[in-house]
Scaffold this active site. Structure first.
Site, short mmCIF file in Angstrom:
data_model
loop_
_atom_site.label_atom_id
_atom_site.label_comp_id
_atom_site.label_asym_id
_atom_site.label_seq_id
_atom_site.Cartn_x
_atom_site.Cartn_y
_atom_site.Cartn_z
N ASP A 50 62.00 54.26 14.89
CA ASP A 50 62.92 54.09 13.77
C ASP A 50 62.98 52.61 13.42
OD1 ASP A 50 64.83 54.24 11.84
OD2 ASP A 50 66.49 54.70 13.17
N GLY A 110 70.29 50.55 9.95
CA GLY A 110 69.84 49.74 11.06
C GLY A 110 68.91 50.53 11.96
N GLU A 111 68.07 49.80 12.69
CA GLU A 111 67.07 50.48 13.53
C GLU A 111 67.74 51.31 14.61
OE1 GLU A 111 63.54 48.73 14.82
OE2 GLU A 111 63.56 47.11 13.36
N GLY A 112 67.32 52.55 14.71
CA GLY A 112 67.86 53.49 15.67
C GLY A 112 68.88 54.44 15.08
#
Length: 669
Positions: A506, A559-561
């Site tokens: 992700d 955001g990543e994740g």
């Protein structure tokens, strides 16, 4: 540079191996450089005859190196090179290319091979005692066949003796094969009595942060694994812990307990190749009540391959690994100071979008601190030791997750400048244009900062220009461009692959790490799944190169994740249905239905039925067969009497055509 602290380095390689280009890349930016050419323009034979090939080689060398470098030729006198090296001053850089030309002037065909060992010893002494930075290039002849001529044997013997003597005197030795660099000897710390011999002058020295001793990047204990809840209680200790202290040992990690080294060409397991076809055959038979799973069939096939069973279990114990690693320089343009630490502490406290999504998905959360990186446009962002330690650290985190029962990992990142570092990795590994894979810079308030984007783009392009002659090996890319967060993510994916744990990617950091794993273990990408691309250009390109098709098109930018966690409940729903739904009754009826179907038209007393009734084509005209006579009534004529013939009556369609034919008026009436 691939090693730090060296004053003299010997670069070995075969013909057209790229050794000269690599040696020139070690010079660095700026500083006084003197190029020492040992090859004579008259040709290797020393005559004045035309040799277009030799002239082309010399011209290529001259065009490749900067015009500001003064060139000095040693000529036919072997002692001239010794004088140049001995006379070089501190702060000056000498690039000698190459020792093979010097040996040509050294040997005498009339003497025995390698007879002039005294001059070779003097050369090694000059290299060892020189105050200047020395980069010496030579051809590796140890793998060659023994020449048939006396001159050829004299040359190979003398050059082999020279290479051994200079390699022993030099601080570092690199071997270049087909453009790939392998360090045979690395520099060690300089003795306390000779600090000036390894410290560069202020005019060409790198920043003080690079010259300092390398700080180990692997903590003694892994970060705490958190279990966020939808309504977390106030806990000030979670945010006050800060970064764990880095410990000195790096060779006693669990990743190395079985002797495994993270290196190029590792053999890791592959998912089961037989279960996806079984899933494709099984899913259409389920009692879905609809057309099927659609794109979610891919996640069922993926889970089946990673679990090795056609009815995969839904993921029950996911874990999110949030990696924080800051990048300095232009890569972090547009980022608020301390923003990455705030996000990491926020996640540790169970707040913010990532922690809340983890709580809703029932996932554990682990916040990992990676070492900060230097400015990629100026120098290497990490040393080789830091890269290897970060890789082992990520591997260890995956092993600990597997031992804790985690059945799927989610990779996330929150470091400042991580998007620019991921774009640089994509540009280095795929040849993409940096501006095409660098995402927009979004500042608080959901505003686009184009000025910051241009600064990041310039930093990535300058970094690509700096490493244009460096090798594109996995560890070299992490040293030059990737940094600590991408290195830890790379080790995490490799460790998960070794433990057969699937990974949900992700964001650009996870995709960049998956691209780096291709050179270390090509099997790793088959254990990765991309729930959504988030409309990020780097993720789109990286997924296309990796052969990963995003399952969804939500275009969420949390955001990543966070995007993977938002999609995780839907993915687990598909796995739950695929594992729990029965086969449709029409395709797999129960025992009562099968028994009822088998008993249809079965006579009560089979012995009372004549043999003709069991035949496939009974004769209806047989008067001795009462069953056939009753089943097929005799045809009757218009008066209602039996016609006594077996000719079938005309169908309604035939009767219609006949009536139409009789009702048609006669021609000419």
């Amino acid at each position: 540079m691939s090693v730090d602290g060296w004053r003299s380095v010997l670069v070995l390689g075969g013909i057209r191996s790229g050794k000269s280009e690599f040696a020139e890349s070690l010079v660095g930016e700026g500083g006084p450089v003197r190029y020492v050419a040992t090859g004579s323009p008259a040709g290797p034979r020393g005559d004045t005859g035309d040799d277009p090939d030799w002239d082309a080689r010399i011209a290529a060398h001259r065009e490749r190196r900067p015009a500001a470098w003064p060139t000095e030729e040693t000529g036919a006198d072997p002692t001239r090179l010794l004088e140049i090296i001995s006379g070089a001053k501190e702060g000056e850089t000498l690039l000698v290319d190459d020792l093979g030309g010097w040996v040509t002037a050294l040997i005498d065909p009339e003497r025995q091979p390698a007879d002039d060992v005294a001059t070779i010893t003097d050369l090694a002494t000059a290299v060892r005692d020189s105050e200047a930075r020395l980069i010496l290039v030579s051809s590796e002849v140890g793998l060659s066949l023994v020449p048939l001529t006396a001159v050829g044997r004299a040359y190979t013997d003398a050059l082999g003796t020279t290479n051994r003597a200079v390699a022993d005197a030099a601080d570092a030795v690199a071997l270049v094969v087909a453009g790939q660099v392998s360090w045979l000897k690395q520099a060690v710390a300089a003795p306390a009595a000779e600090p000036a011999a390894v410290v560069e002058p202020a005019s060409v020295a790198e920043p003080a942060s690079v010259a300092e001793p390398v700080t180990p990047v692997v903590p003694a204990t892994s970060p705490e694994v958190l279990t966020p809840t939808p309504t977390p209680a106030a806990d000030d200790t979670a945010a006050a812990d800060g970064q764990p202290a880095w410990s000195a040992p790096t060779m006693t990690l669990p990743a190395l307990a079985n002797g495994m080294l993270i290196q190029q060409g590792m053999s890791l397991p592959m998912p089961d190749e037989f279960t996806p076809p079984q899933v494709q055959d099984r899913l259409p038979t389920l009692d879905l009540g609809g057309a099927g799973f659609g794109k979610l069939q891919k996640v069922v096939e993926f889970a089946a391959a990673t679990q090795g069973r056609p009815d995969p279990r839904p993921w029950r114990s996911p874990r999110v690994v949030l990696i924080r690693g800051d990048h300095n320089g232009g890569a972090a343009a547009g980022t608020l100071p301390g923003e990455s630490r705030r996000l990491a502490d926020q996640a540790r406290a169970g707040e913010g979008p990532l922690a809340r999504r983890a709580a809703a998905a029932g996932a554990t959360l682990q916040v990992v601190d990676a070492p900060a990186c230097g400015a990629m446009e100026e120098r290497e962002v990490l040393s080789l030791e830091e890269v290897e330690s970060a890789l082992r650290y990520g591997w260890r985190l995956a092993e600990e997750a597997s031992d804790a029962g985690v059945d799927v990992l989610v990779v996330g990142a929150c470091g400042s400048g991580s998007g620019a570092a991921a774009a640089a990795v994509l540009a280095a590994t795929t040849g993409a244009e940096p501006a095409a894979v660098l995402g927009r810079v979004v500042v608080p308030g959901a505003e686009i900062d184009d000025d910051a984007w241009m600064i990041r783009c310039a930093a990535v392009r300058d970094a690509m220009h700096r490493v244009r002659r460096s090798s594109r090996s996995a560890k070299q890319v992490l040293m030059d461009l990737g940094g600590g967060d991408i290195a830890v993510a790379t080790g995490l994916i490799l460790g998960a692959t070794a433990r057969r744990v699937p990974v949900l990617l992700d964001g650009p950091v996870g995709v960049a790490a998956a691209l780096v794993t291709r050179d270390l273990a090509g099997q790793a990408r088959h254990w990765c799944l991309l729930p959504d691309h988030g409309e990020h250009p780097a993720v789109k390109l990286g997924a296309d190169v990796l052969g990963l098709t995003p399952l969804l098109d939500l275009r969420i930018g949390l955001g990543e994740g966070s995007t993977a966690l938002a999609a995780l409940p839907l993915l687990r729903t598909a796995l739950t249905l695929a594992a729990a739904l029965p086969v449709h009754p029409a395709l797999a009826p129960d025992d009562e239905t099968l028994a009822a179907q088998d008993s249809i038209d079965e006579p009560a007393d089979p012995e009372a039925v004549p043999p003709s009734a069991w035949s496939a084509d009974p004769d209806p005209a047989d008067p001795a067969d009462p069953v056939a006579a009753e089943a097929v009534p005799a045809q009757r004529d218009a008066a209602g009497d039996d016609a006594g013939t077996t000719e079938p009556a005309p169908s309604a369609l035939e009767s219609w055509f006949e009536s139409a034919e009789t009702d048609k008026p006669a021609r000419g009436a």
